[in-house]
Design an enzyme around this catalytic site. Sequence first.
Site, PDB file in Angstrom:
ATOM      1  N   HIS A  65     -10.976  28.712  -5.431  1.00  0.00           N
ATOM      2  CA  HIS A  65     -10.249  27.496  -5.563  1.00  0.00           C
ATOM      3  C   HIS A  65     -10.881  26.415  -5.164  1.00  0.00           C
ATOM      4  O   HIS A  65     -12.070  26.486  -4.375  1.00  0.00           O
ATOM      5  CB  HIS A  65      -8.965  27.585  -5.193  1.00  0.00           C
ATOM      6  CG  HIS A  65      -8.980  28.365  -3.110  1.00  0.00           C
ATOM      7  ND1 HIS A  65      -9.506  29.821  -3.110  1.00  0.00           N
ATOM      8  CD2 HIS A  65      -9.121  26.744  -2.928  1.00  0.00           C
ATOM      9  CE1 HIS A  65     -10.081  29.539  -1.574  1.00  0.00           C
ATOM     10  NE2 HIS A  65      -9.611  27.638  -1.395  1.00  0.00           N
ATOM     11  N   CYS A 197      -7.611  25.514   6.557  1.00  0.00           N
ATOM     12  CA  CYS A 197      -8.492  25.854   5.500  1.00  0.00           C
ATOM     13  C   CYS A 197      -9.551  25.037   4.627  1.00  0.00           C
ATOM     14  O   CYS A 197      -8.853  23.615   4.444  1.00  0.00           O
ATOM     15  CB  CYS A 197      -8.397  27.335   5.065  1.00  0.00           C
ATOM     16  SG  CYS A 197      -7.446  26.319   3.099  1.00  0.00           S
TER      17      CYS A 197
END
Length: 685
Positions: A65, A197
């Site tokens: 991603h 993250c």
Amino acid sequence: MSEMITADLVDLDLSADTKEAAARALAERMIAQGRVTDLDGFLADVAAREAQMPTGLDGGIGIPHCRSEHVTEPTLAFGRSADGIDFGAPDGPADLIFLIAAPAGADDAHLTILSSLARQLMDEDFKAALRTATDAEATAALIRGDEPEPTPEPEPEPSAEPESRPEPTAGPEPTPEPETAPAAPAAKFKIVAVTSCPTGIAHTYMAAESLEKAGRDAGDVEVVVETQGSAGFTRLAPEVIAGADGVIFAHDVPVREKDRFAGKPTVDVGVKAGINRPAELIGEVRDKAARGETMSGAASATPVDRAGDAGDGYGTKLRKWLMSGVSYMVPFVAAGGLLIALGFAIGGYTINKAPSVAEHFVWTQTDSWAALLFQVGSVAFAFLVPVLAGFIAYGMADRPGLVPGFVGGSIALTINAGFLGGLAAGLIAGGVVMAIQKVNVPPVLRGIMPVVVIPLISSAVVGFLMFLVIGKPIASLQRALTDWLNSLSGANAIILGIILGLMMCFDLGGPLNKVAYAFAVGGLANPTEGSLKVMAAVMAAGMVPPLAMALATTVRGRLFTKTERENGKAAWVLGASFITEGAIPFAAADPLRVIPASMAGGAVTGALSMAFGCTLRAPHGGIFVVPLIGNPFLYLIAVAAGVCVSTALVVILKGMRKPAPEGGADGAGDATAQKGEEPKIPVAA
């Protein structure tokens, strides 16, 4: 999620055998649907994100991603592989692959929807349904979470006669049972957690769901998670944090407003540890609570030491600690060094003997202004070693390491131990503080530990070691290094220039590049003829990669994609400004050709700069500080020679590949890319 995934974005027979090929296959579906505008540019962004941290998860899941300017709307593509594809998960290949594409400016609502998918991936029933699905439309509906149409139940037919029921008969009254008080439920162990993250789309929310589920499974644990993702974050209520018995940080970027959690038993890990071993983390924080450890004690959270990822060995941690110090030092180097260089440029090299401008300053005299620039720069530059030492210690032990680190760095200057003394002082200060933090102190003293006890003891220990034990040997080593640099001439100087050039161009702003740069700017603390030559060679070599890529896209544009040609225009300015990172987009897309070509040109430039005896007093600035360079004409020749070598090599290497089907205009990709693979970049962008 209705507009994010459709049947056209589902591939139930994904034939790719590498993660790069899988990303390309799914991205091509996004291109076909108009969700992505530039295939190679988007895949370069995916590869850069993958280089930061593998996206494989336990349970056979891969979630490549990224956020990219080449994405028109938030999109999700799904592929299922029969053989499995290695995405770096500890338990083996992934068979369920989700490619998540978010625009660079995605709105909060879309990112929240993507985060809900990340939470679904923690559901075993959801994953089992994906593995058995046979229809793309049904699979897309399952991922979207569409509710199946309810099937109307048939109404029961009325019976002809009412059912006869027996009349109740009177009987003796039952004897009431004595009432017993219900047992009070056991108090739950309360944990607050923070997950985050780098991208903030997937891992953040998967770790949150994993921790919450582990808490529910434990029965006597309550976990409340604050997700600090791309869609922002909602702070946990102060009373929730105050009532918590422990804290878990599962993160790969700094926790925002971390002080809110001070004084609690804390476990600090990487975000993937929160996904893969949540029950173990809950057990760890319960054990620490039982032992009375808090964040200011053995569980101290550090900015760069992530205890959760077992793959980080001591060498990796040491590199992170040193880079922490260097990153905070560079602004002092740039500001101080440039001011000093400007002072020399305006007032000549005797300006360092001018009286203090606080006592003697004439507004109409150029020399007074030159002296002002020089003296302000000298003050800023004097912080170089203390800041280096202080933030190395900070990287190891967080804020308690700052005081002994700065003290040790200042002592290094006092005893003329220089840059090497600062490195040693920072590591010693951080180590001393970490040792003190492991001592289990009585609860009554915990409040004064970070404010009084730790700074007092650690500063005394670091001062003793620097003044009386290791300071003098390090100062002798620093003098020996300085004498060696001053004595370099001929072949030895050229060899050093080659080595520095290779280091500057190997990872284009990564750790090896920063080591070479730190070595050069460290010599500016006590400048000599040799250290000024090293600084000149380092900056010259660092300018080569982006300038070479810019030139290559100009003279052989057909060998590059449209995105790379656009990046080439920006690379002219970045290279001229000594920003080596300007070549990263090219290296991300084609590392096997770009990096060797860049290294060759950097080595040529470094060697020529040393051979020509070029010097530089400014730590940054590129061509804009050419007037401050010794032998400026030869210096520019050295840079131009390296740029030409790198340009020629990259053009030759790219010209040797098979031509792309499109003829090179926008689709000129790597031969590797034509097989469906996207090459890896060796360092994080």
